[in-house]
Scaffold this motif. Structure first.
Motif, PDB file in Angstrom:
ATOM      1  N   ALA A 175       0.830  -1.214   0.000  1.00 51.53           N
ATOM      2  CA  ALA A 175       0.000   0.000   0.000  1.00 51.53           C
ATOM      3  C   ALA A 175       0.860   1.258   0.000  1.00 51.53           C
ATOM      4  CB  ALA A 175      -0.930   0.010   1.214  1.00 51.53           C
ATOM      5  N   ALA A 176       2.058   1.151   0.551  1.00 51.28           N
ATOM      6  CA  ALA A 176       2.922   2.324   0.633  1.00 51.28           C
ATOM      7  C   ALA A 176       3.450   2.740  -0.733  1.00 51.28           C
ATOM      8  CB  ALA A 176       4.085   2.053   1.589  1.00 51.28           C
ATOM      9  N   THR A 177       3.493   1.810  -1.663  1.00 52.37           N
ATOM     10  CA  THR A 177       4.102   2.135  -2.947  1.00 52.37           C
ATOM     11  C   THR A 177       3.153   1.956  -4.122  1.00 52.37           C
ATOM     12  OG1 THR A 177       4.992  -0.114  -2.955  1.00 52.37           O
ATOM     13  CG2 THR A 177       6.479   1.633  -2.281  1.00 52.37           C
ATOM     14  N   ASN A 178       1.998   1.377  -3.883  1.00 57.49           N
ATOM     15  CA  ASN A 178       1.087   1.084  -4.983  1.00 57.49           C
ATOM     16  C   ASN A 178      -0.255   1.742  -4.713  1.00 57.49           C
ATOM     17  OD1 ASN A 178      -1.128  -0.578  -6.259  1.00 57.49           O
ATOM     18  ND2 ASN A 178       0.658  -1.473  -7.263  1.00 57.49           N
ATOM     19  N   GLU A 179      -0.627   2.669  -5.577  1.00 54.72           N
ATOM     20  CA  GLU A 179      -1.840   3.455  -5.347  1.00 54.72           C
ATOM     21  C   GLU A 179      -3.087   2.569  -5.306  1.00 54.72           C
ATOM     22  OE1 GLU A 179      -2.724   6.290  -4.394  1.00 54.72           O
ATOM     23  OE2 GLU A 179      -4.841   6.245  -4.963  1.00 54.72           O
ATOM     24  N   TRP A 180      -3.123   1.545  -6.114  1.00 54.20           N
ATOM     25  CA  TRP A 180      -4.283   0.658  -6.099  1.00 54.20           C
ATOM     26  C   TRP A 180      -4.395  -0.080  -4.784  1.00 54.20           C
ATOM     27  CZ3 TRP A 180      -6.311  -2.473 -10.764  1.00 54.20           C
ATOM     28  CH2 TRP A 180      -6.841  -1.574 -11.696  1.00 54.20           C
TER      29      TRP A 180
ATOM     30  N   VAL B 203       7.578  12.032   2.200  1.00 52.79           N
ATOM     31  CA  VAL B 203       6.643  10.960   1.820  1.00 52.79           C
ATOM     32  C   VAL B 203       7.366   9.913   0.969  1.00 52.79           C
ATOM     33  CG1 VAL B 203       4.527  10.405   0.556  1.00 52.79           C
ATOM     34  CG2 VAL B 203       4.624  12.460   1.987  1.00 52.79           C
ATOM     35  N   ALA B 204       8.222  10.381   0.067  1.00 55.20           N
ATOM     36  CA  ALA B 204       8.969   9.437  -0.777  1.00 55.20           C
ATOM     37  C   ALA B 204       9.863   8.538   0.080  1.00 55.20           C
ATOM     38  CB  ALA B 204       9.803  10.203  -1.802  1.00 55.20           C
ATOM     39  N   VAL B 205      10.493   9.117   1.091  1.00 52.01           N
ATOM     40  CA  VAL B 205      11.345   8.316   1.983  1.00 52.01           C
ATOM     41  C   VAL B 205      10.498   7.295   2.741  1.00 52.01           C
ATOM     42  CG1 VAL B 205      12.828   8.396   4.018  1.00 52.01           C
ATOM     43  CG2 VAL B 205      13.100  10.117   2.219  1.00 52.01           C
ATOM     44  N   LEU B 206       9.325   7.732   3.209  1.00 52.84           N
ATOM     45  CA  LEU B 206       8.450   6.814   3.944  1.00 52.84           C
ATOM     46  C   LEU B 206       8.006   5.653   3.047  1.00 52.84           C
ATOM     47  CD1 LEU B 206       6.816   6.148   6.487  1.00 52.84           C
ATOM     48  CD2 LEU B 206       5.058   7.740   5.685  1.00 52.84           C
ATOM     49  N   ARG B 207       7.607   5.964   1.815  1.00 51.19           N
ATOM     50  CA  ARG B 207       7.222   4.895   0.879  1.00 51.19           C
ATOM     51  C   ARG B 207       8.372   3.919   0.672  1.00 51.19           C
ATOM     52  NH1 ARG B 207       2.578   6.153  -2.149  1.00 51.19           N
ATOM     53  NH2 ARG B 207       2.023   8.366  -2.195  1.00 51.19           N
ATOM     54  N   SER B 208       9.553   4.475   0.506  1.00 51.74           N
ATOM     55  CA  SER B 208      10.712   3.618   0.265  1.00 51.74           C
ATOM     56  C   SER B 208      11.034   2.758   1.480  1.00 51.74           C
ATOM     57  CB  SER B 208      11.904   4.496  -0.124  1.00 51.74           C
ATOM     58  OG  SER B 208      13.074   3.736  -0.192  1.00 51.74           O
ATOM     59  N   ALA B 209      10.892   3.338   2.660  1.00 46.85           N
ATOM     60  CA  ALA B 209      11.190   2.586   3.884  1.00 46.85           C
ATOM     61  C   ALA B 209      10.269   1.384   4.041  1.00 46.85           C
ATOM     62  CB  ALA B 209      11.073   3.494   5.113  1.00 46.85           C
TER      63      ALA B 209
END
Lengths: 198, 198
Positions: free
Chosen positions: A114-119, B108-114
């Motif tokens: 969920a953190a990386t995929n909008e769907w 936010v990008a760092v959080l997604r990556s983490a």
């Protein structure tokens, strides 16, 4: 087509996959409430009875799209009855019981996705609202206009707990015994559900 | 080698990238405290003075590895002085001010990556502990044995807020005005910092 009622056979993997793909698209695009089994069946090019055969109810199909192996509809009622001023603690205890169990690995995978995929994020949002928060809030007899804020605050603390305990693994939250976290987070969740939000 | 002091020139991109890569590895593997500029320079095959020239202090180099454009060391002191019983609300307000700003997109990008990359997760963990929580807790004069739990509880609520507001975007937290969230979450953070944890 004559659907069997055993529910044990995996059926045709291509058909199952087509139904799941159509369900993911529909639930993510339109939301859980506005999606019907019939719409999903049409999009997948199959009979609605086959969707029911493979996946059961709309709730069950939705859980299959997010690959979550537990049913909040079965687990939540037990913690929602009983002393109202401890429902926060009981919810944190249930949450940790599920996420610390073998089933939790699947939940962590969904959270990562969920953190990386909008769907997936949309599906998680729908899952939180329709499968978890709605059930919790329905039991607590609150002012309807407060429900969304209270529900999303609870979700913010619980998802943050999951991020720290299972994903970022910040100590001591990562390896604290569950009751330490129940004592620390229970009053937070309780206040979000029933307290004064300022 | 005669490092210039302007700090404006990007320098040799290969050298900068080599230093950044060595720094990421060292900070993620050994942690912030056990890593020195000298170690990173050795791993990158450059003189330590060049590391200082390109990136400044160890704190600044570390922030460059996680690509976080704000310096908690500059922002936090302003919210840590003043009435102790409102430090929770001031921290939530500062957090939202940064994450709602253009700089927040990087966070936010760092959080997604983490969420999907174990190395980034380690760097975020180190960042939280050494750049944020340590500064907050140092100002509050608490029992040292309570610091780690209090700090990681604060982090659980703040990262959960970030997940819900910016990543999963659950309403109404996703678009609530900041002061609504300050009123709702301030007391939570305050209790985690200074209250009774049960």
């Amino acid at each position: 087509m004559t659907p069997r009622r055993t529910g044990r056979r995996p059926g045709n993997p291509d058909t199952r996959d087509a139904i799941l793909a159509a369900a993911r698209t529909a639930f993510a695009d339109r939301g859980f409430d506005a999606t019907s089994i019939r719409m999903i069946a049409t999009a997948a090019g199959v009979d609605p009875a086959l969707v029911h055969h493979y996946f059961g109810s709309k709730d069950q199909l939705f859980r299959a799209t997010v690959d979550i192996p537990v049913d909040p509809g079965e687990l939540l009622p037990a913690v929602l009855v009983g002393a109202r001023d401890e429902v926060g603690a009981r919810l944190v205890r249930l949450f940790l019981g599920v996420w610390d169990s073998p089933a939790g690995a699947g939940a962590v995978a969904v959270l990562r996705s969920a953190a990386t995929n909008e769907w997936t994020a949309r599906l998680v949002r729908e899952f939180l609202v329709t499968q978890v928060l709605r059930r919790v809030l329905d039991h607590l007899d609150m002012a309807p206009d407060e429900l969304p804020l209270r529900g999303s605050l609870v979700a913010s603390q619980m998802i943050g707990l999951a991020m720290m305990r299972y994903v970022i693994r910040l100590e001591p939250v990562a390896s604290a015994d569950p009751e330490t976290l129940v004592a620390a987070l229970g009053p937070t969740v309780q206040r979000y559900l029933t307290g004064d939000l300022g």
